[in-house]
Design a protein around this motif. Structure first.
Motif, PDB file in Angstrom:
ATOM      1  N   LEU A   1       0.830  -1.198   0.000  1.00  0.00           N
ATOM      2  CA  LEU A   1       0.000   0.000   0.000  1.00  0.00           C
ATOM      3  C   LEU A   1       0.872   1.258   0.000  1.00  0.00           C
ATOM      4  CD1 LEU A   1      -2.833   1.181  -0.016  1.00  0.00           C
ATOM      5  CD2 LEU A   1      -2.896   0.919   2.479  1.00  0.00           C
ATOM      6  N   LEU A   2       1.969   1.231   0.738  1.00  0.00           N
ATOM      7  CA  LEU A   2       2.891   2.364   0.728  1.00  0.00           C
ATOM      8  C   LEU A   2       3.484   2.547  -0.665  1.00  0.00           C
ATOM      9  CD1 LEU A   2       4.460   4.650   2.050  1.00  0.00           C
ATOM     10  CD2 LEU A   2       6.154   2.957   2.775  1.00  0.00           C
ATOM     11  N   GLN A   3       3.927   1.470  -1.296  1.00  0.00           N
ATOM     12  CA  GLN A   3       4.499   1.569  -2.645  1.00  0.00           C
ATOM     13  C   GLN A   3       3.479   2.137  -3.632  1.00  0.00           C
ATOM     14  OE1 GLN A   3       8.143   1.155  -1.837  1.00  0.00           O
ATOM     15  NE2 GLN A   3       7.599   1.267  -3.963  1.00  0.00           N
ATOM     16  N   HIS A   4       2.220   1.755  -3.471  1.00  0.00           N
ATOM     17  CA  HIS A   4       1.160   2.307  -4.327  1.00  0.00           C
ATOM     18  C   HIS A   4       1.076   3.823  -4.144  1.00  0.00           C
ATOM     19  CE1 HIS A   4      -2.572   2.215  -6.639  1.00  0.00           C
ATOM     20  NE2 HIS A   4      -3.020   3.121  -5.789  1.00  0.00           N
ATOM     21  N   ASN A   5       1.130   4.278  -2.900  1.00  0.00           N
ATOM     22  CA  ASN A   5       1.072   5.716  -2.621  1.00  0.00           C
ATOM     23  C   ASN A   5       2.307   6.437  -3.142  1.00  0.00           C
ATOM     24  OD1 ASN A   5      -1.340   6.707  -0.741  1.00  0.00           O
ATOM     25  ND2 ASN A   5      -0.902   4.565  -0.279  1.00  0.00           N
ATOM     26  N   ILE A   6       3.465   5.830  -3.015  1.00  0.00           N
ATOM     27  CA  ILE A   6       4.687   6.432  -3.562  1.00  0.00           C
ATOM     28  C   ILE A   6       4.558   6.576  -5.072  1.00  0.00           C
ATOM     29  CG2 ILE A   6       7.142   6.019  -4.009  1.00  0.00           C
ATOM     30  CD1 ILE A   6       7.272   4.833  -1.119  1.00  0.00           C
ATOM     31  N   ASN A   7       4.087   5.529  -5.740  1.00  0.00           N
ATOM     32  CA  ASN A   7       3.904   5.594  -7.195  1.00  0.00           C
ATOM     33  C   ASN A   7       2.903   6.672  -7.584  1.00  0.00           C
ATOM     34  OD1 ASN A   7       5.755   3.546  -7.611  1.00  0.00           O
ATOM     35  ND2 ASN A   7       4.212   1.943  -7.649  1.00  0.00           N
ATOM     36  N   GLU A   8       1.829   6.788  -6.823  1.00  0.00           N
ATOM     37  CA  GLU A   8       0.837   7.833  -7.111  1.00  0.00           C
ATOM     38  C   GLU A   8       1.428   9.220  -6.892  1.00  0.00           C
ATOM     39  OE1 GLU A   8      -2.252   7.672  -8.542  1.00  0.00           O
ATOM     40  OE2 GLU A   8      -1.573   5.622  -8.902  1.00  0.00           O
ATOM     41  N   ALA A   9       2.213   9.373  -5.832  1.00  0.00           N
ATOM     42  CA  ALA A   9       2.867  10.662  -5.590  1.00  0.00           C
ATOM     43  C   ALA A   9       3.803  11.001  -6.752  1.00  0.00           C
ATOM     44  CB  ALA A   9       3.625  10.629  -4.269  1.00  0.00           C
ATOM     45  N   LEU A  10       4.563  10.025  -7.218  1.00  0.00           N
ATOM     46  CA  LEU A  10       5.448  10.247  -8.367  1.00  0.00           C
ATOM     47  C   LEU A  10       4.640  10.620  -9.608  1.00  0.00           C
ATOM     48  CD1 LEU A  10       7.991   7.367  -7.738  1.00  0.00           C
ATOM     49  CD2 LEU A  10       8.522   9.824  -7.781  1.00  0.00           C
ATOM     50  N   ASN A  11       3.498   9.968  -9.805  1.00  0.00           N
ATOM     51  CA  ASN A  11       2.622  10.292 -10.943  1.00  0.00           C
ATOM     52  C   ASN A  11       2.086  11.716 -10.860  1.00  0.00           C
ATOM     53  OD1 ASN A  11       2.920   7.771 -12.111  1.00  0.00           O
ATOM     54  ND2 ASN A  11       1.071   6.934 -11.180  1.00  0.00           N
ATOM     55  N   HIS A  12       2.055  12.270  -9.638  1.00  0.00           N
ATOM     56  CA  HIS A  12       1.603  13.647  -9.429  1.00  0.00           C
ATOM     57  C   HIS A  12       2.798  14.606  -9.304  1.00  0.00           C
ATOM     58  CE1 HIS A  12      -2.243  11.680  -8.441  1.00  0.00           C
ATOM     59  NE2 HIS A  12      -2.781  12.833  -8.800  1.00  0.00           N
ATOM     60  N   ASN A  13       3.956  14.170  -9.800  1.00  0.00           N
ATOM     61  CA  ASN A  13       5.175  14.998  -9.840  1.00  0.00           C
ATOM     62  C   ASN A  13       5.635  15.465  -8.465  1.00  0.00           C
ATOM     63  OD1 ASN A  13       5.356  14.869 -12.719  1.00  0.00           O
ATOM     64  ND2 ASN A  13       3.652  16.320 -12.783  1.00  0.00           N
ATOM     65  N   GLN A  14       5.451  14.635  -7.457  1.00  0.00           N
ATOM     66  CA  GLN A  14       5.927  14.963  -6.121  1.00  0.00           C
ATOM     67  C   GLN A  14       7.412  14.611  -6.004  1.00  0.00           C
ATOM     68  OE1 GLN A  14       3.311  16.473  -3.798  1.00  0.00           O
ATOM     69  NE2 GLN A  14       3.006  16.663  -5.994  1.00  0.00           N
ATOM     70  N   THR A  15       8.146  15.369  -5.202  1.00  0.00           N
ATOM     71  CA  THR A  15       9.587  15.152  -5.042  1.00  0.00           C
ATOM     72  C   THR A  15       9.914  14.365  -3.780  1.00  0.00           C
ATOM     73  OG1 THR A  15       9.798  17.280  -3.923  1.00  0.00           O
ATOM     74  CG2 THR A  15      10.174  17.251  -6.308  1.00  0.00           C
ATOM     75  N   GLY A  16       8.919  14.124  -2.949  1.00  0.00           N
ATOM     76  CA  GLY A  16       9.114  13.363  -1.729  1.00  0.00           C
ATOM     77  C   GLY A  16       7.791  13.159  -1.017  1.00  0.00           C
ATOM     78  N   MET A  17       7.867  12.479   0.112  1.00  0.00           N
ATOM     79  CA  MET A  17       6.670  12.182   0.899  1.00  0.00           C
ATOM     80  C   MET A  17       7.029  12.319   2.377  1.00  0.00           C
ATOM     81  SD  MET A  17       4.563   8.593   1.003  1.00  0.00           S
ATOM     82  CE  MET A  17       3.836   8.837  -0.627  1.00  0.00           C
TER      83      MET A  17
END
Length: 173
Positions: free
Chosen positions: A110-126
């Motif tokens: 679930l964390l990896q899914h959120n990381i991938n979604e953040a990357l898809n939204h051009n986020q630089t970190g979490m």
């Protein structure tokens, strides 16, 4: 079989029940029963989740394992914070898996899914907050690459705060 889907307004009651159960499993002993019950009755009501699900900045994901709902997360992209110098950093506001399903690496998925979604939204970190007494969660996040960057007092009631670490994961380019 694992599936992860985005939560919708129709999931408010499901998320309220799941949220209450997982919060109590993780934090039910972090304050007096009266304080925990007060917090849960406000923050984990169906109405509270309906409000959160209507927020266009809040992205909920619901995880199922063998067709049984076992966890959920809440991600907010572009969530600034004074301790976070990254531009376009996402806040992982919640990530909970039912205790009966711990040890199956579902939290990691679930964390990896959120990381991938953040990357898809051009986020630089979490970044996220984690209760200082939740050593299992702290180690989980450290093993992924999160670092402690600050402290936060998490409000349970008007007079009760629990100390939290603020943790940050910077995405590699």
């Amino acid at each position: 079989m694992v599936s992860i889907r985005r939560g919708t307004l129709n999931d408010a009651e499901l998320l309220a029940n799941l949220g209450k159960t997982t919060f109590l499993e993780a934090h039910g002993h972090s304050a007096s029963p009266e304080e925990i019950n007060e917090y849960v009755s406000i923050k984990f009501s169906t109405t509270a989740f309906e409000t959160e699900l209507k927020d266009p900045d809040a992205i909920f994901y619901i995880m199922a394992f063998n067709n049984e709902v076992v966890g959920y997360s809440k991600l907010i992209c572009n969530a600034p914070h004074a301790n976070i110098t990254l531009q376009q950093a996402a806040k992982l506001e919640r990530l909970y898996i039912l205790q009966a399903f711990h040890g199956l690496k579902l939290g990691y998925q679930l964390l990896q899914h959120n990381i991938n979604e953040a990357l898809n939204h051009n986020q630089t970190g979490m970044w996220l907050f984690v209760w200082t007494e939740n050593h299992k969660a702290i180690n989980f996040y450290k093993n992924i690459g999160f670092n402690i960057v600050g402290r936060h007092d998490f409000q349970i009631t008007a007079t009760r705060y629990n100390p939290n670490h603020q943790m940050l994961l910077t995405f590699k380019n």
